[in-house]
Design a protein around this motif. Structure first.
Motif, PDB file in Angstrom:
ATOM      1  N   LEU A  53      -1.359  -1.464 -15.270  1.00 37.09           N
ATOM      2  CA  LEU A  53      -2.290  -1.324 -14.291  1.00 37.09           C
ATOM      3  C   LEU A  53      -3.578  -2.051 -14.562  1.00 37.09           C
ATOM      4  O   LEU A  53      -4.585  -1.942 -13.714  1.00 37.09           O
ATOM      5  N   MET A  54      -3.797  -2.688 -15.598  1.00 37.53           N
ATOM      6  CA  MET A  54      -5.097  -3.521 -15.753  1.00 37.53           C
ATOM      7  C   MET A  54      -5.141  -4.760 -14.905  1.00 37.53           C
ATOM      8  O   MET A  54      -6.072  -5.333 -14.693  1.00 37.53           O
ATOM      9  N   SER A  55      -3.990  -5.228 -14.503  1.00 31.51           N
ATOM     10  CA  SER A  55      -4.019  -6.550 -13.523  1.00 31.51           C
ATOM     11  C   SER A  55      -3.576  -5.934 -11.996  1.00 31.51           C
ATOM     12  O   SER A  55      -2.755  -4.909 -12.072  1.00 31.51           O
ATOM     13  N   ARG A  56      -3.894  -6.869 -11.234  1.00 27.51           N
ATOM     14  CA  ARG A  56      -3.371  -6.662  -9.899  1.00 27.51           C
ATOM     15  C   ARG A  56      -2.098  -7.362  -9.665  1.00 27.51           C
ATOM     16  O   ARG A  56      -2.054  -8.531  -9.923  1.00 27.51           O
ATOM     17  N   GLY A 107       0.793  -1.304  -0.031  1.00 25.51           N
ATOM     18  CA  GLY A 107      -0.042  -0.007  -0.107  1.00 25.51           C
ATOM     19  C   GLY A 107       0.749   1.260  -0.117  1.00 25.51           C
ATOM     20  O   GLY A 107       0.244   2.373   0.136  1.00 25.51           O
ATOM     21  N   GLN A 108       2.081   1.099  -0.183  1.00 22.27           N
ATOM     22  CA  GLN A 108       3.171   2.331   0.044  1.00 22.27           C
ATOM     23  C   GLN A 108       3.858   2.429  -1.298  1.00 22.27           C
ATOM     24  O   GLN A 108       4.096   1.308  -1.877  1.00 22.27           O
ATOM     25  N   THR A 157      -3.680   3.569  -7.388  1.00 21.85           N
ATOM     26  CA  THR A 157      -3.642   2.059  -7.412  1.00 21.85           C
ATOM     27  C   THR A 157      -2.915   1.135  -6.461  1.00 21.85           C
ATOM     28  O   THR A 157      -3.590   0.377  -5.715  1.00 21.85           O
ATOM     29  N   SER A 158      -1.737   2.053  -5.919  1.00 17.32           N
ATOM     30  CA  SER A 158      -0.858   1.203  -4.722  1.00 17.32           C
ATOM     31  C   SER A 158      -2.022   1.477  -3.451  1.00 17.32           C
ATOM     32  O   SER A 158      -1.760   0.299  -2.667  1.00 17.32           O
ATOM     33  N   HIS A 159      -2.602   2.343  -3.112  1.00 22.48           N
ATOM     34  CA  HIS A 159      -3.416   2.616  -1.999  1.00 22.48           C
ATOM     35  C   HIS A 159      -4.751   1.859  -2.053  1.00 22.48           C
ATOM     36  O   HIS A 159      -4.848   1.113  -1.066  1.00 22.48           O
ATOM     37  N   GLU A 160      -5.404   1.939  -3.183  1.00 17.61           N
ATOM     38  CA  GLU A 160      -6.537   0.867  -3.265  1.00 17.61           C
ATOM     39  C   GLU A 160      -6.358  -0.632  -3.471  1.00 17.61           C
ATOM     40  O   GLU A 160      -7.289  -1.240  -2.849  1.00 17.61           O
ATOM     41  N   THR A 161      -5.388  -0.879  -3.939  1.00 19.54           N
ATOM     42  CA  THR A 161      -5.117  -2.357  -4.215  1.00 19.54           C
ATOM     43  C   THR A 161      -4.213  -3.001  -3.130  1.00 19.54           C
ATOM     44  O   THR A 161      -3.969  -4.218  -3.125  1.00 19.54           O
ATOM     45  N   GLU A 173       2.074  17.401 -17.506  1.00 23.14           N
ATOM     46  CA  GLU A 173       0.574  17.366 -17.316  1.00 23.14           C
ATOM     47  C   GLU A 173       0.145  15.674 -17.278  1.00 23.14           C
ATOM     48  O   GLU A 173      -0.559  15.320 -16.218  1.00 23.14           O
ATOM     49  N   SER A 174       0.850  14.955 -17.938  1.00 22.41           N
ATOM     50  CA  SER A 174       0.828  13.624 -18.224  1.00 22.41           C
ATOM     51  C   SER A 174       1.673  13.127 -16.924  1.00 22.41           C
ATOM     52  O   SER A 174       0.929  12.020 -16.249  1.00 22.41           O
ATOM     53  N   THR A 175       2.568  13.408 -16.611  1.00 21.92           N
ATOM     54  CA  THR A 175       3.419  12.935 -15.435  1.00 21.92           C
ATOM     55  C   THR A 175       2.503  12.969 -14.099  1.00 21.92           C
ATOM     56  O   THR A 175       2.470  12.042 -13.434  1.00 21.92           O
ATOM     57  N   LEU A 176       1.999  14.209 -13.867  1.00 23.86           N
ATOM     58  CA  LEU A 176       1.110  14.476 -12.680  1.00 23.86           C
ATOM     59  C   LEU A 176      -0.071  13.450 -12.600  1.00 23.86           C
ATOM     60  O   LEU A 176      -0.415  12.872 -11.784  1.00 23.86           O
ATOM     61  N   ALA A 177      -0.832  13.330 -13.859  1.00 23.55           N
ATOM     62  CA  ALA A 177      -1.829  12.473 -13.963  1.00 23.55           C
ATOM     63  C   ALA A 177      -1.346  11.167 -13.525  1.00 23.55           C
ATOM     64  O   ALA A 177      -2.013  10.180 -12.913  1.00 23.55           O
ATOM     65  N   ALA A 178      -0.086  10.554 -14.248  1.00 31.78           N
ATOM     66  CA  ALA A 178       0.244   9.160 -14.138  1.00 31.78           C
ATOM     67  C   ALA A 178       0.604   9.166 -12.639  1.00 31.78           C
ATOM     68  O   ALA A 178       0.286   8.166 -12.049  1.00 31.78           O
ATOM     69  N   GLU A 179       1.284   9.897 -11.997  1.00 29.61           N
ATOM     70  CA  GLU A 179       1.565   9.847 -10.653  1.00 29.61           C
ATOM     71  C   GLU A 179       0.390   9.759  -9.632  1.00 29.61           C
ATOM     72  O   GLU A 179       0.415   8.862  -8.875  1.00 29.61           O
ATOM     73  N   GLN A 180      -0.689  10.228  -9.985  1.00 36.14           N
ATOM     74  CA  GLN A 180      -1.992  10.074  -9.243  1.00 36.14           C
ATOM     75  C   GLN A 180      -2.405   8.929  -9.441  1.00 36.14           C
ATOM     76  O   GLN A 180      -2.931   8.363  -8.612  1.00 36.14           O
ATOM     77  N   LEU A 181      -2.469   8.299 -10.703  1.00 41.35           N
ATOM     78  CA  LEU A 181      -2.795   6.975 -10.787  1.00 41.35           C
ATOM     79  C   LEU A 181      -2.063   6.117 -10.054  1.00 41.35           C
ATOM     80  O   LEU A 181      -2.586   4.991  -9.633  1.00 41.35           O
TER      81      LEU A 181
END
Lengths: 228, 217
Positions: free
Chosen positions: B126-129, B26-27, B157-161, B145-153
């Motif tokens: 990111l399609m698989s866990r 989760g980190q 993903t890390s936190h949710e899964t 812009e894409s870098t920030l969106a990718a970082e957020q994603l």
């Protein structure tokens, strides 16, 4: 010269039976041998390009040597093997279309293996790093690799068909250029030219060039689609 | 999760020698260090792409997803590329929208630019866990812009899964923005590790300080 070309065109348009027989024998030999070579060469080329195993380098050197083998040497080898004093004489294949096809397969399979190996050796490492990173199994990895190879498969086929249709040395030796039986376009051109009968020779030459052009145009269009 | 200690040698040159490492679920753990410090080799050995000298896996019973620096676009459309790693069309569409490549869904992946390919590759992984997600410089080819969106994603993903994410990066500012922990590598050795802010603001080792000074931090 122009009269000969005019007569050759008339011969083509009149659907001369001997000409049609030569064409059908040529089509049979070239299409069968190039398809068989594709069936054998593509998996071997992919294997040599994608995998590392003991003896691979030796096999690659051997394959490169076979690519450069003169057709007459191939013809001579088959002639010796299948002639009246050869170990395979009981098969009675000398001067048959079957042996012409076998000789052509031996000549053109190394070309397909070479083209495929070069492409796969260049592509496989990057593809493999990605597929293994995604956790894909070997089967899925190979399916994706073959999908990457479609363009190269057509290139390899193009090359092998061109060699098959233009080849004369091996098919002349093992086929014997027997009229109505084993005479293909290249051997017929040679035979009619030797006889001084240029009209049929020119007609066959024109057909050969047109066929080669057509095959190249069709395959180039397909390559264009596959490269996208 | 914990990795075993391992080393990696090419020819006679030992390029990596690392102790046991903790990668919390989760980190996000960022791996930073100069060129040639062994960051990518570390990622490859961890992912099982390269074998360690010990010839034994350094993680066991763990599913690992690895995004290489130059991910390979398969000869098919962008959308189909992403769907090679899962069948959830809704998730694929959602990922493509977040990384702004939804308009390129039906385009051949071979015709994407470097930045677009990097975004497609991130969507695909990111399609698989996975229990451990290793990302080797995933945003290098992307614009800000894409870098920030990718970082957020990646963070979501890390936190949710609840997967452990290992981010190899050259960018100290990126590590500061998204990483919970930082590992500092130099010349194939672990120099320092700890919470991101603690390591980056007050490094305890001289090598880390010199490396951060070099980057003007």
């Amino acid at each position: 010269m122009s009269t000969s070309i005019q007569k050759a065109i008339e011969l083509i348009l009149s659907a001369d039976p001997e000409l049609l027989n030569i064409l059908s024998t040529t089509a049979k030999v070239c299409l069968t041998s190039s398809i068989l070579a594709l069936i054998i060469g593509v998996p071997l080329g992919i294997l040599f390009g994608a995998e590392r195993f003991p003896g691979r380098r030796v096999l690659l050197v051997l394959n490169r040597t076979l690519i450069g083998m003169p057709p007459v040497v191939c013809g001579l080898l088959f002639y010796m093997l299948f002639s009246g004093v050869g170990p395979f004489r009981h098969l009675k294949l000398l001067f048959t279309v079957k042996l012409m096809i076998i000789a052509q397969v031996v000549l053109i399979t190394p070309i397909i293996i070479g083209v495929m190996e070069t492409f796969v050796a260049d592509t496989a490492p990057a593809l493999r790093e990605t597929t293994r990173g995604l956790g894909f199994g070997r089967m899925k990895e190979y399916r994706l690799l073959v999908n990457e190879c479609l363009y190269s498969i057509f290139s390899a086929y193009l090359l092998s068909f061109a060699r098959a249709i233009a080849e004369v040395g091996a098919v002349a030796m093992v086929g014997g250029a027997i009229a109505w039986k084993t005479n293909v376009m290249t051997t017929a051109i040679m035979m009619y030219t030797n006889r001084g009968s240029f009209t049929l020779g020119i007609a066959l030459g024109l057909i050969l060039l047109t066929l080669s052009l057509l095959v190249n145009v069709v395959l180039s269009l397909m390559q264009g689609r596959l490269s996208r | 999760m914990k990795t075993k200690s391992f080393s990696k040698t090419y020819g006679k040159r030992r390029v990596l020698e690392l102790p046991e490492l903790e990668l919390p679920e989760g980190q996000i753990t960022a791996v930073i260090g100069p060129n040639g410090s062994g960051k990518s080799t570390f990622a490859k050995v961890l992912a099982g792409i390269e074998q360690p000298d010990e010839k034994k896996p350094i993680l066991s019973g763990v599913s690992v997803g690895y995004l290489p620096q130059k991910s390979f676009p398969f000869r098919m459309t962008t959308e189909k590329n992403i769907l090679t790693n899962g069948t959830d069309h809704t998730r694929a569409a959602e990922l493509m929208k977040i990384l702004s490549i939804d308009a390129l869904a039906k385009q051949s992946a071979k015709k994407l630019s470097g930045g677009e390919t990097a975004r497609m590759a991130l969507c695909r992984i990111l399609m698989s866990r996975y229990d451990l997600l290793i990302l080797d410089e995933p945003t290098t080819a992307m614009d800000m812009e894409s870098t920030l969106a990718a970082e957020q994603l990646i963070r979501e993903t890390s936190h949710e899964t609840d997967c452990a994410a290992l981010l190899i990066t050259h960018s100290i500012s990126q590590a500061r923005r998204i990483a919970d922990r930082v590992l500092v590598l130099q010349r194939g050795e672990l120099v320092e590790q700890g919470a991101t802010e603690a390591v980056l603001s007050a490094p305890s080792k001289e090598e880390t300080r010199r490396f951060l000074d070099f980057y003007g931090l």
